[in-house]
Write a protein that holds these residues in place. Sequence first.
Motif, short mmCIF file in Angstrom:
data_model
loop_
_atom_site.label_atom_id
_atom_site.label_comp_id
_atom_site.label_asym_id
_atom_site.label_seq_id
_atom_site.Cartn_x
_atom_site.Cartn_y
_atom_site.Cartn_z
N ARG A 41 -38.24 9.90 15.63
CA ARG A 41 -37.11 8.72 17.17
C ARG A 41 -36.61 9.73 16.17
O ARG A 41 -35.98 10.89 15.29
N GLY A 42 -34.83 9.29 17.66
CA GLY A 42 -33.90 9.90 17.46
C GLY A 42 -32.10 8.82 16.76
O GLY A 42 -31.92 9.28 17.39
N LYS A 43 -33.14 8.22 16.63
CA LYS A 43 -31.83 7.00 15.91
C LYS A 43 -31.28 7.21 14.57
O LYS A 43 -31.53 7.70 13.48
N HIS A 109 -24.32 3.44 20.55
CA HIS A 109 -25.30 3.99 20.77
C HIS A 109 -26.06 4.14 19.62
O HIS A 109 -25.65 5.09 18.77
N GLN A 115 -25.18 12.41 20.89
CA GLN A 115 -26.49 12.16 21.70
C GLN A 115 -25.61 11.95 23.03
O GLN A 115 -25.99 12.46 24.53
N HIS A 132 -34.79 7.56 27.14
CA HIS A 132 -35.25 6.12 27.41
C HIS A 132 -34.84 5.34 28.84
O HIS A 132 -33.91 4.56 28.78
C1 HEM Z 1 -26.66 9.96 28.28
C2 HEM Z 1 -27.00 10.17 27.77
C3 HEM Z 1 -27.12 10.23 26.32
C4 HEM Z 1 -28.90 10.67 25.55
C5 HEM Z 1 -28.72 11.77 25.25
C6 HEM Z 1 -28.38 9.54 24.54
C7 HEM Z 1 -29.74 9.99 23.64
C8 HEM Z 1 -30.46 8.70 22.76
C9 HEM Z 1 -31.84 9.53 21.86
C10 HEM Z 1 -31.84 10.23 21.54
C11 HEM Z 1 -32.00 7.91 21.26
C12 HEM Z 1 -33.52 7.76 20.34
C13 HEM Z 1 -34.16 8.08 21.05
C14 HEM Z 1 -35.25 7.52 19.55
O1 HEM Z 1 -35.09 7.14 18.41
O2 HEM Z 1 -36.54 7.61 19.91
C15 HEM Z 1 -31.18 6.72 22.45
C16 HEM Z 1 -31.43 5.24 21.57
C17 HEM Z 1 -30.68 4.63 22.68
N1 HEM Z 1 -30.65 5.27 23.52
FE1 HEM Z 1 -29.46 6.74 24.27
N2 HEM Z 1 -28.79 8.01 25.08
C18 HEM Z 1 -28.12 8.06 26.33
C19 HEM Z 1 -27.41 7.42 26.38
C20 HEM Z 1 -27.65 5.85 26.38
C21 HEM Z 1 -26.57 4.93 27.16
C22 HEM Z 1 -25.71 5.18 28.72
C23 HEM Z 1 -27.24 3.70 27.13
C24 HEM Z 1 -27.00 2.34 27.24
C25 HEM Z 1 -26.25 2.05 27.27
C26 HEM Z 1 -28.39 3.87 25.55
C27 HEM Z 1 -28.79 3.33 25.01
C28 HEM Z 1 -30.02 3.71 24.02
C29 HEM Z 1 -30.97 2.70 22.93
C30 HEM Z 1 -30.74 1.01 23.46
C31 HEM Z 1 -31.92 3.17 22.10
C32 HEM Z 1 -32.07 2.65 21.39
C33 HEM Z 1 -33.75 2.81 21.72
C34 HEM Z 1 -35.27 2.28 21.54
O3 HEM Z 1 -34.76 1.44 20.61
O4 HEM Z 1 -36.05 3.36 21.09
N3 HEM Z 1 -28.17 5.51 25.81
N4 HEM Z 1 -30.29 7.50 23.45
#
Ligand code: HEM
Length: 180
Positions: A41-43, A109, A115, A132
């Motif tokens: 996971r990338g969190k 985020h 990221q 996602h």
């Molecule tokens: C645009 C470039 C973005 C990239 C490259 C990116 C990348 C990532 C990555 C790598 C994770 C971790 C995924 C994991 O744990 O498997 C993540 C999680 C998350 N991102 Fe982003 N993200 C982006 C934009 C956004 C935006 C715009 C939002 C919402 C407004 C967002 C909301 C979230 C949320 C809610 C999670 C948690 C997902 C979960 O609980 O499984 N992300 N993101």
Amino acid sequence: METNSNPLTSKSTVRDAADSKDAGTFTGFSKPAMPKSIPKRGKVPLEKGYSQVDWMRTKKEHRKMAGLDSQPLRKEIPLSEVAQHKTAEDAWTVLNGKVYNMTPYLPFHPGGKAQMMRGAGIDSSELFRKYHAWVNADMLLENCLLGTPSCNFHTAPCEMQHENDFFRPQAAQTSVRSQL
Ligand code: HEM
């Protein structure tokens, strides 16, 4: 002699029991079917006060976070203008046919600032979907909405190089335009 009576850590299995003198006595435990590898996971750990619950509270308290002041939403934001907003303090992105100021959400985020900054100044829809597709950006970023981009893959040639062209549903743009 040391014995391991914990069924979760003990190496003995039902098969062992079956092979042993105790065959026929059900021990109640078998090895669970585990996947060979669990995807990484990338969190990232976030600062205190920056959970998703905190974001929802912030959103409720601050209805307008895009930085538009009292101006209305903008209908035709050129992608060349979006491209100029690519620092953490001033980061815009195009996501699913809408332009957002993503700076307020950066510290919240779950995947970390770095990221998310990959999407700054560009159309990040594809990147977003890659990580996602299930996340509801429309809802999470509604207070950060600036308007809609002038570039439309279906009707107008784009003046900016996108990371990758993909089909963007016309409906997403139409629905927000009708609210403007
Ligand atoms: C645009 C470039 C973005 C990239 C490259 C990116 C990348 C990532 C990555 C790598 C994770 C971790 C995924 C994991 O744990 O498997 C993540 C999680 C998350 N991102 Fe982003 N993200 C982006 C934009 C956004 C935006 C715009 C939002 C919402 C407004 C967002 C909301 C979230 C949320 C809610 C999670 C948690 C997902 C979960 O609980 O499984 N992300 N993101």
